[in-house]
Design a protein around this motif. Structure first.
Motif, short mmCIF file in Angstrom:
data_model
loop_
_atom_site.label_atom_id
_atom_site.label_comp_id
_atom_site.label_asym_id
_atom_site.label_seq_id
_atom_site.Cartn_x
_atom_site.Cartn_y
_atom_site.Cartn_z
N THR A 59 12.29 11.16 -14.93
CA THR A 59 11.86 10.33 -15.78
C THR A 59 11.20 9.12 -15.34
O THR A 59 10.98 8.22 -15.99
N ASN A 60 10.69 9.13 -13.94
CA ASN A 60 10.23 7.92 -13.37
C ASN A 60 8.57 8.16 -13.88
O ASN A 60 8.10 8.97 -13.19
N VAL A 61 8.21 7.40 -14.68
CA VAL A 61 6.76 7.54 -15.09
C VAL A 61 5.81 7.26 -14.29
O VAL A 61 4.75 8.08 -14.07
N ALA A 62 6.04 6.46 -12.93
CA ALA A 62 5.15 6.21 -12.03
C ALA A 62 4.99 7.46 -11.13
O ALA A 62 4.03 7.86 -10.59
N LEU A 63 6.34 8.08 -11.00
CA LEU A 63 6.07 9.55 -10.21
C LEU A 63 5.60 10.65 -10.89
O LEU A 63 4.71 11.32 -10.09
N THR A 64 5.72 10.67 -12.19
CA THR A 64 5.20 11.90 -12.94
C THR A 64 3.65 11.54 -12.86
O THR A 64 2.98 12.54 -12.90
N ASP A 65 3.27 10.34 -13.07
CA ASP A 65 1.65 9.96 -13.33
C ASP A 65 0.95 10.51 -11.88
O ASP A 65 0.19 11.12 -11.67
N ARG B 140 0.77 -1.21 0.13
CA ARG B 140 0.01 0.01 -0.04
C ARG B 140 0.70 1.10 -0.06
O ARG B 140 0.59 2.39 -0.46
N ARG B 141 2.22 1.14 0.21
CA ARG B 141 2.83 2.27 0.33
C ARG B 141 3.41 2.67 -1.18
O ARG B 141 4.07 3.83 -1.15
N SER B 142 3.30 2.02 -2.05
CA SER B 142 3.84 2.13 -3.48
C SER B 142 2.98 3.12 -4.29
O SER B 142 1.69 3.33 -3.59
N LEU B 143 3.66 4.01 -5.14
CA LEU B 143 3.22 4.95 -5.91
C LEU B 143 1.73 4.27 -6.50
O LEU B 143 0.72 5.04 -6.59
N HIS B 144 1.93 3.11 -7.16
CA HIS B 144 0.68 2.48 -7.87
C HIS B 144 -0.36 2.38 -7.11
O HIS B 144 -1.69 2.44 -7.58
N PHE B 145 0.10 1.80 -6.07
CA PHE B 145 -0.98 1.32 -5.05
C PHE B 145 -1.98 2.53 -4.58
O PHE B 145 -3.22 2.64 -4.78
N ALA B 146 -1.24 3.65 -4.28
CA ALA B 146 -1.74 4.86 -3.65
C ALA B 146 -2.58 5.52 -4.83
O ALA B 146 -3.62 5.91 -4.61
N LEU C 83 -3.10 10.29 1.30
CA LEU C 83 -2.81 9.05 0.75
C LEU C 83 -1.59 9.05 -0.11
O LEU C 83 -0.42 8.58 -0.25
N LEU C 84 -1.92 9.95 -1.50
CA LEU C 84 -1.04 10.01 -2.16
C LEU C 84 0.14 10.83 -2.08
O LEU C 84 1.40 10.62 -2.53
N ALA C 85 0.28 11.97 -1.29
CA ALA C 85 1.12 12.91 -1.00
C ALA C 85 2.20 12.11 -0.23
O ALA C 85 3.38 12.12 -0.25
N GLY C 86 1.65 11.35 0.98
CA GLY C 86 2.22 10.31 1.35
C GLY C 86 3.19 9.20 0.76
O GLY C 86 4.39 9.08 1.21
N ALA C 87 2.66 8.55 -0.11
CA ALA C 87 3.14 7.63 -1.05
C ALA C 87 4.67 8.06 -1.69
O ALA C 87 5.44 7.79 -1.77
N ILE C 88 4.15 9.71 -2.23
CA ILE C 88 5.08 10.34 -2.93
C ILE C 88 6.38 10.66 -2.10
O ILE C 88 7.52 10.52 -2.38
N ALA C 89 6.03 11.28 -0.85
CA ALA C 89 7.15 11.51 0.06
C ALA C 89 8.12 10.26 0.54
O ALA C 89 9.14 10.66 0.92
N GLU C 90 7.15 9.34 0.65
CA GLU C 90 8.07 8.10 1.22
C GLU C 90 8.72 7.35 0.32
O GLU C 90 9.34 6.02 0.50
N GLY C 91 8.39 7.66 -0.92
CA GLY C 91 8.89 6.59 -2.18
C GLY C 91 10.31 6.65 -2.44
O GLY C 91 10.90 7.44 -2.08
#
Length: 934
Positions: free
Chosen positions: A493-499, A452-458, A478-486
């Motif tokens: 260039t990380n597609v999951a991050l920019t998405d 649940r901590r992953s960007l895609h899960f969030a 939820l999403l801001a936390g996943a980005i901060a902890e990722g």
């Protein structure tokens, strides 16, 4: 596949080699002659047909002919009119010269309009008429390559045209492979078979491309190629430099130089086991490549050889193209039958063999996935990589399937959960498969609770959360936390991050509070080497456009310059998001329509909704109000059917703002209340601002300027443009006008000062128009006010926003009349009146008419027009509406759609001389008393 060139694009040769006689013959027949004619060119694959067609086309163009091109595509042979679309699409400017019947037939066939497929004869005549229309500007040459792959429907039309060219300066040139069947009927048409190059021409071609080829090697190449230009050019390329210079020994069989075996055919079920196995391998491979088939056969341990294809050849089930080295099934159903009679064990064995011989990593990954039963991390990794590659090509469904299969084969729970999570994200973000995404997330969480901590899960969880209870703050957290902890290192260039950041941008917009924007801005600032341009622009132009820098607006322009060629629907929608407040959605109109059409054809729901949102907004501002209402209805229906309920407020807003602008204030207020009731408990500040905008416009429409001032001020206080409140820009004229008319002049003056300090006129010409109107309204001195009005109304391009222009013209006319410049006032007021009447903005039209009367105008009053008779259905709907029933309740009672009810009411109001639902009862009573409606 087109034939190889028979000329050298490098090496100093810029003309066809060995084809002068053929070229002259074709040019003499089709180009030099003033009478129309046709010719069919045939030859083996790779013999140079396509290059010869290109040379003819160039010659024709230089001679003043208009050249149309089309080519059959093997995998589009079942797509009706795909080749005709290529040929005739450049002639869209000539559609208007056709009859309406022919226009409809052409547009439906080319996929430009939805409708009943036209009859073949009608369409053929329409296509010929279209070519004849183009002939009025000069002779036409229609060139169709790869006729063997042209779809049946297009082939019939081309055949019709080719046989009816007498007396017309239209010529037809088609090309196809020798001894390959096609849907094109050749009988009765002149034909020319293109032979292999002779030895002299073959030598010149090889020398032009490979001048350093050793004589002995050249002889070997010439012997193997046998005059086929494709082989002549490819064989030396396959050799190493040392081999080309005769410094290394040549292999016994030159790469790509073997002549492919002749045709094999037979009944599938009666075929020997070895033959069926080879056909199964060919089917699962899909390319028909004999090298692959031969290699896969070797994997069987010597039990099967290509010679086992002989029975299939005998029964004419397959053909072997010796020049292209391909096995071709005579009909797609043959390959289906091969799979149907195979066992699971046989299919896995075939997949395993293909995986061992495949060089293409994507195909190898797929074969391995199909061949593997037990968990295998190496196979899972290849499938995951395969999924990402096909996702980049836009095939989200196939990517989900590959990721799900990769998860099934993952030995480690964390890897399995991660892959399921990514599949869930793709499903929620692109395909609209919210239910499937939810199940995949549950599986992932069950396998690995830490996933649940992953960007895609969030990101997937955010989509599900928004479309369930719609709690924006929880989704944001939820999403801001996943980005901060990722563990992404803020790699841009990380597609999951920019998405994830694009999604967080939307969540910040929905929430609207500065506190929500802080973690987003922090994350964007940390991106390395720098934020992606589109994201960096959207942060300013969408997040806080009142403070957007000029550089961001310029960068947006450069991004939009690429929009017409953009194929990624997600990027098109993101471009639209960045374009809303700078009023640049018109630049995305065609790409947005492409996204909508893709959605209607089963494409990604999220993108479909995004395209509809942006088209709605652009249609409203550009005066296409009926289109706005229709698209909004489509969006609401899609939200309901797909489960994306969160986004319904966008479409309620568009319906409401049209209703408010047209004077249907009861409907507008009801929709605004519906938006507010939904948005308030969910913390969707953006939806509240949009609702307040509707309420402000509706109040002005009703002449209640005090309420309008209150609603507009709730979006952003007078005298300031609140941070991260982009919709404050869309209520500036409402706020200032209502302030002036409700005795809040100081607030109006302060707001104009804030607008000027923010330079909102630099963001878009529409805002420049409105700022000029606001400044004029707030100005005490008449002379200065009139100069400000004149300046804003003389700006270039303001016709693109008719309602805004007319509102400023109305205010201008009112100020002119009060300044006793009655003649000038009439001109401005009449211009505004015409626009209001065209738009159906009844309240504003009545206001303009009243001002015109006060200026001494003697034109007809709106209530001087004779009332039109209501139709029986309009009368029934009006009576039900007057009784208090909603549109939906009326629709249920009359067994029609609620959209039809709304459309009828829009017709009823002007007929009764009213502007709101509340006046229906009295109007109907008066109508009955007068006996007007019988």
């Amino acid at each position: 596949m087109h034939d190889a060139t028979a000329s050298a694009s490098t090496g100093g040769v810029d003309h066809l080699v060995g084809r002068d006689a053929d070229l002259n013959r074709i040019v003499s027949l089709l180009v030099s002659s003033s009478a129309g004619s046709a010719l069919l060119l045939s030859g083996e694959a790779g013999v140079g047909k396509t290059e010869l067609l290109d040379a003819v086309a160039r010659t024709a163009s230089e001679a003043g002919m208009y050249v149309l091109r089309a080519a059959g595509v093997q995998f589009e042979a079942d797509v009706s009119y795909s080749a005709l679309n290529q040929a005739l699409l450049p002639l869209t400017d000539f559609f208007d010269s056709l009859s309406s019947t022919h226009q409809d037939a052409i547009k439906v066939a080319l996929g430009l309009r939805v409708g009943t497929p036209p009859e073949r004869l009608l369409l053929s005549n329409a296509a010929l008429a279209l070519l004849q229309a183009r002939v009025l500007k000069g002779p036409v040459l229609l060139v169709v390559d790869d006729l063997q792959w042209v779809d049946r429907a297009s082939a019939a039309v081309f055949g019709f045209i080719a046989r009816r060219l007498t007396g017309n300066p239209i010529s037809f040139l088609g090309a196809s492979r020798t001894e390959t069947g096609s849907f094109f009927e050749r009988s009765g048409l002149p034909q020319l078979e293109l032979p292999p190059l002779d030895e002299d021409a073959s030598t010149r071609l090889v020398d032009s491309r490979f001048p350093g080829l050793a004589p002995a090697v050249r002889r070997r190449v010439l012997e193997t190629a046998q005059g086929n230009p494709l082989a002549l050019l490819e064989l030396p390329s396959a050799l190493r430099a040392g081999q080309r210079g005769a410094q290394e020994i040549l292999p016994y069989v030159l790469p790509l130089s073997q002549r492919l075996q002749s045709l094999f055919v037979s009944r599938v079920r009666s075929l020997p086991t070895g033959t069926r196995y080879l056909l199964l391998v060919a089917t699962l491979d899909g390319t028909g490549d004999l090298s692959t088939l031969h290699a896969a056969a070797r994997e069987s341990g010597g039990e099967v050889d290509l010679e086992d294809l002989a029975p299939a050849k005998h029964d004419q089930l397959v053909s072997l193209d010796t020049s292209s080295r391909r096995l071709v099934f005579r009909h797609p159903l043959i390959s289906s039958a091969v799979v149907e009679i195979s066992t699971g064990h046989e299919r896995r064995a075939a997949h395993r063999a293909l995986a061992r011989v495949q060089s293409d990593p994507e195909r190898r990954a797929w074969h391995l996935g199909e061949a593997t039963l037990e968990p295998d991390e190496q196979v899972a990794v290849q499938l995951e990589q395969h999924a990402r590659r096909i996702l980049n090509r836009g095939d989200a469904v196939a990517a989900i399937a590959a990721l799900t299969r990769a998860a099934d084969l993952s030995p480690v729970d964390t890897d399995r959960a991660r892959r399921l999570t990514e599949a869930a994200y793709i499903g929620a973000d692109a395909t609209g498969s919210l239910r499937s995404a939810s199940e995949l997330l549950k599986d992932a969480r069950r396998v690995d609770p830490y996933q649940r901590r992953s960007l895609h899960f969030a990101a997937a969880a955010v989509q599900l959360l928004l479309n369930s209870d719609g709690d924006v703050r929880t989704a944001h957290r939820l999403l801001a936390g996943a980005i901060a902890e990722g563990k992404h290192g803020y790699d841009a260039t990380n597609v999951a991050l920019t998405d994830a950041l694009h999604l967080l941008l939307l969540l910040c917009f929905y929430g609207g509070s500065p506190e929500m924007w802080e973690p987003f801005q922090t994350a964007v600032d940390q991106l390395r080497p720098e934020p992606p341009p589109l994201l960096a622009v959207a942060v300013q132009t969408f997040g806080d456009p009142a403070r957007a820098e000029a550089a961001a607006v310029s960068q947006l322009t450069r991004i939009l310059d690429t929009a017409m060629d953009e194929t990624d629907s997600a990027r098109i929608v993101r471009m639209g998001t960045a374009s809303i407040y700078p009023d640049r959605l018109s630049a995305l109109r065609e790409p947005s329509w492409r996204v909508v059409h893709q959605g209607r054809d089963g494409g990604p729901v999220r993108r479909h909704l995004g395209g509809l949102m942006h088209l709605c907004l652009d249609s409203y501002h550009s005066g296409r109000w009926d289109e706005t209402a229709q698209l909004a209805d489509e969006g609401l229906q899609l939200c309901e059917e797909s489960g994306y309920s969160f986004f319904a407020w966008y479409f309620l807003y568009n319906k409401a703002i049209v209703a408010a602008s047209r004077g249907d204030t009861d409907t507008a207020q009801a929709l605004a209340d519906q938006m507010a009731d939904w948005a308030t408990p969910r913390g969707v500040r953006a939806a509240l601002d949009y609702a307040r905008h509707v309420q402000a416009v509706a109040s002005i429409s009703d002449g209640d300027f005090e309420s309008a001032f209150r609603h507009a001020s709730a979006v952003s206080p007078p005298g300031q443009l609140a941070r991260y409140t982009p919709h404050a820009l869309w209520v500036i004229f409402d706020l200032v006008e209502s302030a002036i008319r409700s005795n809040h002049r100081a607030e109006a003056v302060n707001h104009v000062r804030a607008l000027r300090e923010a330079h909102v006129d630099e963001l878009s010409p529409r805002l420049g128009l409105l700022l000029g109107g606001c400044a004029a309204l707030a100005c005490v001195e008449d002379d200065l006010a009139l100069r400000l009005f004149d300046k804003s109304l003389s700006a270039r391009g303001i016709d693109r926003w008719p309602f805004d222009r007319a509102r400023v013209q109305l205010a201008h006319g009112e100020r002119l009349r009060r300044s006793r410049e009655t003649m000038a006032a009439r001109g401005s007021l009449l211009s505004a009146l015409r626009i209001f009447e065209q738009l159906g903005a009844r309240s504003w039209a009545q206001r303009a008419t009243k001002e015109l009367r006060a200026a001494g105008w003697n034109g007809p009053r709106s209530d001087d027009h004779p009332k039109q008779e209501l139709t029986p259905q309009e009368r029934e709907i009006a009576q039900l509406a007057a009784s208090g029933l909603t549109n939906k309740q009326i629709a249920e009672q009359l067994f029609i759609s609620h959209r039809t009810v709304g459309a009828h009411l829009y017709q009823v109001y002007p007929k009764l001389g009213i502007s709101s639902r509340a006046a229906l009862r009295d109007a109907l009573t008066a109508l009955e008393a007068s006996g007007f409606d019988g």
